[in-house]
Design a protein around this motif. Structure first.
Motif, PDB file in Angstrom:
ATOM      1  N   GLU A   1      -3.949  18.287  -2.656  1.00 50.39           N
ATOM      2  CA  GLU A   1      -4.187  16.850  -2.460  1.00 50.39           C
ATOM      3  C   GLU A   1      -3.169  16.253  -1.499  1.00 50.39           C
ATOM      4  O   GLU A   1      -3.520  15.432  -0.648  1.00 50.39           O
ATOM      5  CB  GLU A   1      -4.123  16.110  -3.798  1.00 50.39           C
ATOM      6  N   MET A   2      -1.926  16.661  -1.608  1.00 48.24           N
ATOM      7  CA  MET A   2      -0.885  16.155  -0.696  1.00 48.24           C
ATOM      8  C   MET A   2      -1.158  16.604   0.729  1.00 48.24           C
ATOM      9  O   MET A   2      -0.998  15.823   1.672  1.00 48.24           O
ATOM     10  CB  MET A   2       0.497  16.610  -1.168  1.00 48.24           C
ATOM     11  N   ILE A   3      -1.589  17.840   0.908  1.00 47.33           N
ATOM     12  CA  ILE A   3      -1.904  18.339   2.250  1.00 47.33           C
ATOM     13  C   ILE A   3      -3.118  17.593   2.817  1.00 47.33           C
ATOM     14  O   ILE A   3      -3.137  17.243   4.000  1.00 47.33           O
ATOM     15  CB  ILE A   3      -2.134  19.866   2.228  1.00 47.33           C
ATOM     16  N   VAL A   4      -4.120  17.337   1.981  1.00 51.47           N
ATOM     17  CA  VAL A   4      -5.308  16.598   2.419  1.00 51.47           C
ATOM     18  C   VAL A   4      -4.905  15.206   2.895  1.00 51.47           C
ATOM     19  O   VAL A   4      -5.340  14.750   3.958  1.00 51.47           O
ATOM     20  CB  VAL A   4      -6.352  16.524   1.275  1.00 51.47           C
ATOM     21  N   ILE A   5      -4.075  14.530   2.117  1.00 51.21           N
ATOM     22  CA  ILE A   5      -3.615  13.195   2.513  1.00 51.21           C
ATOM     23  C   ILE A   5      -2.828  13.268   3.819  1.00 51.21           C
ATOM     24  O   ILE A   5      -2.986  12.419   4.697  1.00 51.21           O
ATOM     25  CB  ILE A   5      -2.786  12.554   1.377  1.00 51.21           C
ATOM     26  N   PHE A   6      -2.005  14.300   3.984  1.00 49.70           N
ATOM     27  CA  PHE A   6      -1.254  14.478   5.232  1.00 49.70           C
ATOM     28  C   PHE A   6      -2.191  14.692   6.421  1.00 49.70           C
ATOM     29  O   PHE A   6      -2.017  14.073   7.473  1.00 49.70           O
ATOM     30  CB  PHE A   6      -0.283  15.658   5.113  1.00 49.70           C
ATOM     31  N   ILE A   7      -3.191  15.552   6.254  1.00 45.27           N
ATOM     32  CA  ILE A   7      -4.122  15.844   7.355  1.00 45.27           C
ATOM     33  C   ILE A   7      -4.868  14.583   7.789  1.00 45.27           C
ATOM     34  O   ILE A   7      -4.938  14.263   8.982  1.00 45.27           O
ATOM     35  CB  ILE A   7      -5.122  16.961   6.954  1.00 45.27           C
ATOM     36  N   ILE A   8      -5.407  13.848   6.829  1.00 43.96           N
ATOM     37  CA  ILE A   8      -6.161  12.638   7.165  1.00 43.96           C
ATOM     38  C   ILE A   8      -5.230  11.558   7.719  1.00 43.96           C
ATOM     39  O   ILE A   8      -5.552  10.876   8.691  1.00 43.96           O
ATOM     40  CB  ILE A   8      -6.962  12.141   5.942  1.00 43.96           C
ATOM     41  N   GLY A   9      -4.058  11.417   7.113  1.00 40.69           N
ATOM     42  CA  GLY A   9      -3.088  10.442   7.611  1.00 40.69           C
ATOM     43  C   GLY A   9      -2.633  10.767   9.026  1.00 40.69           C
ATOM     44  O   GLY A   9      -2.480   9.869   9.862  1.00 40.69           O
ATOM     45  N   PHE A  10      -2.427  12.045   9.316  1.00 39.61           N
ATOM     46  CA  PHE A  10      -2.018  12.463  10.653  1.00 39.61           C
ATOM     47  C   PHE A  10      -3.113  12.170  11.673  1.00 39.61           C
ATOM     48  O   PHE A  10      -2.832  11.693  12.772  1.00 39.61           O
ATOM     49  CB  PHE A  10      -1.658  13.949  10.655  1.00 39.61           C
TER      50      PHE A  10
END
Length: 149
Positions: A7-16
């Motif tokens: 979930e943290m990686i998903v948020i990072f990818i979309i945020g990036f």
């Protein structure tokens, strides 16, 4: 613990992705498509990372045993609607030339007035929530499936 990390990686990818697109100062649908095309041409690895974010999230979720059908459907729609206009042989830094080519590829027979109407609709400024609606939907489905699957 694995799901929280994903979930943290998903948020990072979309945020990036949203951060990079915001840095390119997009205001319309045409700006967004051209920004993705521009990134792909000037930094291929970064461009592919940002363009294929849904596929990356699907693969991350598969790594923990979650098959996200909703994201798969969204990815297929994006693939047919958007990505086929980004991975083209044209090399240009002129947004007008690029938008002209995209419109002509989608609609083969257009009158000049129809062409102008489509171009005006694509270049009309949009509110940020409309420009990033796909990213928010992907975030919702990714987190939802990870939490409840």
């Amino acid at each position: 613990m694995e799901k929280l990390f994903i979930e943290m990686i998903v948020i990072f990818i979309i945020g990036f992705r949203i951060y990079i697109l915001q840095k390119l100062n997009i205001k319309s649908a045409a700006d967004k498509i051209f920004a993705l095309y521009y990134i792909k041409n000037h930094n291929f690895l970064l461009g592919c990372f940002i363009i294929c974010y849904i596929l990356e999230i699907i693969l991350l979720e598969l790594s923990v045993g979650v098959l996200n059908i909703a994201l798969l459907i969204i990815f297929m729609m994006e693939l047919f609607l958007v990505y086929r206009h980004i991975f083209i042989a044209l090399k240009t830094d002129n947004k007008e030339d690029y938008i002209d080519l995209v419109i002509k590829r989608i609609f083969t027979t257009l009158t000049y007035s129809e062409y102008q109407e489509i171009k005006n609709e694509l270049t009309k400024p949009q509110p940020p929530w409309k420009l990033y609606l796909t990213e928010f939907i992907v975030l919702f489905f990714a987190i939802y499936y990870l939490e409840f699957a």
